[in-house]
Design a protein around this motif. Structure first.
Motif, PDB file in Angstrom:
ATOM      1  N   ASP A 122     -37.741  -1.444 -35.421  1.00 45.91           N
ATOM      2  CA  ASP A 122     -36.306  -1.833 -35.363  1.00 45.91           C
ATOM      3  C   ASP A 122     -35.431  -0.779 -34.885  1.00 45.91           C
ATOM      4  OD1 ASP A 122     -37.009  -4.206 -36.746  1.00 45.91           O
ATOM      5  OD2 ASP A 122     -36.727  -3.316 -38.633  1.00 45.91           O
ATOM      6  N   ASP A 132     -32.694   0.188 -35.657  1.00 43.62           N
ATOM      7  CA  ASP A 132     -31.933   1.393 -36.530  1.00 43.62           C
ATOM      8  C   ASP A 132     -32.905   2.628 -36.918  1.00 43.62           C
ATOM      9  OD1 ASP A 132     -33.597  -0.192 -38.216  1.00 43.62           O
ATOM     10  OD2 ASP A 132     -32.239  -0.563 -39.761  1.00 43.62           O
ATOM     11  N   SER A 179     -35.403   2.434 -39.201  1.00 44.82           N
ATOM     12  CA  SER A 179     -35.580   2.843 -40.356  1.00 44.82           C
ATOM     13  C   SER A 179     -36.755   3.066 -40.893  1.00 44.82           C
ATOM     14  CB  SER A 179     -35.000   1.609 -41.064  1.00 44.82           C
ATOM     15  OG  SER A 179     -35.715   0.108 -40.388  1.00 44.82           O
ATOM     16  N   ARG A 231     -34.535  -7.347 -51.304  1.00 48.11           N
ATOM     17  CA  ARG A 231     -35.233  -7.318 -50.297  1.00 48.11           C
ATOM     18  C   ARG A 231     -36.923  -6.902 -50.590  1.00 48.11           C
ATOM     19  NH1 ARG A 231     -31.469  -4.107 -46.085  1.00 48.11           N
ATOM     20  NH2 ARG A 231     -32.712  -5.060 -44.485  1.00 48.11           N
ATOM     21  N   ASP A 278     -33.972   1.959 -45.364  1.00 51.78           N
ATOM     22  CA  ASP A 278     -33.258   1.003 -44.710  1.00 51.78           C
ATOM     23  C   ASP A 278     -32.005   0.325 -45.886  1.00 51.78           C
ATOM     24  OD1 ASP A 278     -32.210  -1.178 -43.360  1.00 51.78           O
ATOM     25  OD2 ASP A 278     -34.132  -1.972 -43.015  1.00 51.78           O
TER      26      ASP A 278
HETATM   27 MG   LIG Z   1     -33.494  -2.888 -41.256  1.00 52.51          MG
END
Ligand SMILES: [Mg+2]
Ligand SMILES: Nc1nc2c(ncn2[C@@H]2O[C@H](COP(=O)(O)OP(=O)(O)OP(=O)(O)O)[C@@H](O)[C@H]2O)c(=O)[nH]1
Length: 232
Positions: free
Chosen positions: A92, A94, A96, A130, A201
């Motif tokens: 990803d 970012d 993370s 999540r 994240d």
């Molecule tokens: Mg993410």
């Protein structure tokens, strides 16, 4: 260590793109092997495309593509079809997931067609909703498909390109492709390995979590039906 292609999907990432690709270039250069970074945006409405094109002009190891319609699977298909190397590592944007996944998975691809980075098995700093969503999906996959792996999110996964080419019909436009490919590899008795990854994240998701959940369960049921009707 073998050369590899690092794939980054991006959707409206203007705030972090330059910084994260800069961090990645420093890290990847320290690994002392050839690499390329392929970034694919689809449907971004901010300055992601301008920035991605600028970064690709500045750095010969970076390629940038954009597609009109959204969907990480669509972007991934484009990315791996443009890849130069046999090992494809998906992160990803970012970053993370801990960057050590890149080196570890690249080595593990020598013996495995698929390496799954599993957040549940490692240190994870993610929101409770999540975490819960991932856990419920894991039990659903176990119950319906009998697969014992725990992480089917696209980030921190690595693939051998010949495996992706053989099974590209299972790469859907959204995010079910990780589950599909894992199931196919297990069915064909190809080597898969799952390893824990640290993940930090806390930013809001780029996905609409409701649509994402619908699409994931839709994908899971679709796979079950294809299994029942002998279409796999
Ligand atoms: Mg993410
Ligand atoms: N190319 C492309 N990238 C996307 C799209 N939607 C999300 N992304 C990218 O997918 C990656 C993951 O997005 P995040 O918002 O971090 O997803 P997340 O909710 O944290 O996902 P998990 O880690 O699975 O919980 C980021 O690099 C996003 O920019 C899309 O439609 N197209």
């Amino acid at each position: 260590m073998r050369p590899f292609t690092l794939f980054l999907p991006v959707y409206n990432e203007e705030d972090i793109l330059e910084q994260k690709v800069g961090d990645l270039l420093v890290y990847l250069s320290s690994l002392e092997t050839l690499f390329e970074i392929i970034i694919v945006s689809n449907g971004s409405t901010d300055d992601t495309v301008l920035l991605g094109e600028k970064i690709a002009r500045r750095h010969s190891q970076v390629k940038f593509f954009q597609l009109p319609q959204r969907g990480v699977g669509r972007a991934f298909k484009k990315g791996f079809s443009e890849s130069r190397y046999d090992h494809i590592i998906f992160m990803d944007a970012d970053l993370s997931a801990d960057l050590s996944f890149i080196e570890k998975s690249n080595q593990l691809l020598e013996k495995n067609v698929l390496v799954l980075g599993a957040k549940i098995k490692g240190l994870q700093n993610r929101g409770i909703i999540r975490k819960l969503g991932s856990a419920v999906f894991y039990f659903s996959v176990l119950a319906l498909m009998g697969l014992k792996y725990v992480d089917y999110a696209p980030g921190a996964k690595a693939y051998r390109r010949d495996f992706l080419r053989r099974h590209s019909e299972y790469i859907d436009d959204f995010t079910s492709f990780v589950l599909n490919l894992t199931f196919i590899a297990a069915m064909k008795k190809d080597q898969i390995i799952e390893i824990p990854i640290a993940c930090n994240d806390r930013r809001p998701s780029r996905f609409n979590l409701f649509h994402e959940a619908l699409s994931k369960y839709n994908g899971l049921l679709g796979l079950k039906f294809r299994q029942i009707f002998g279409k796999l």
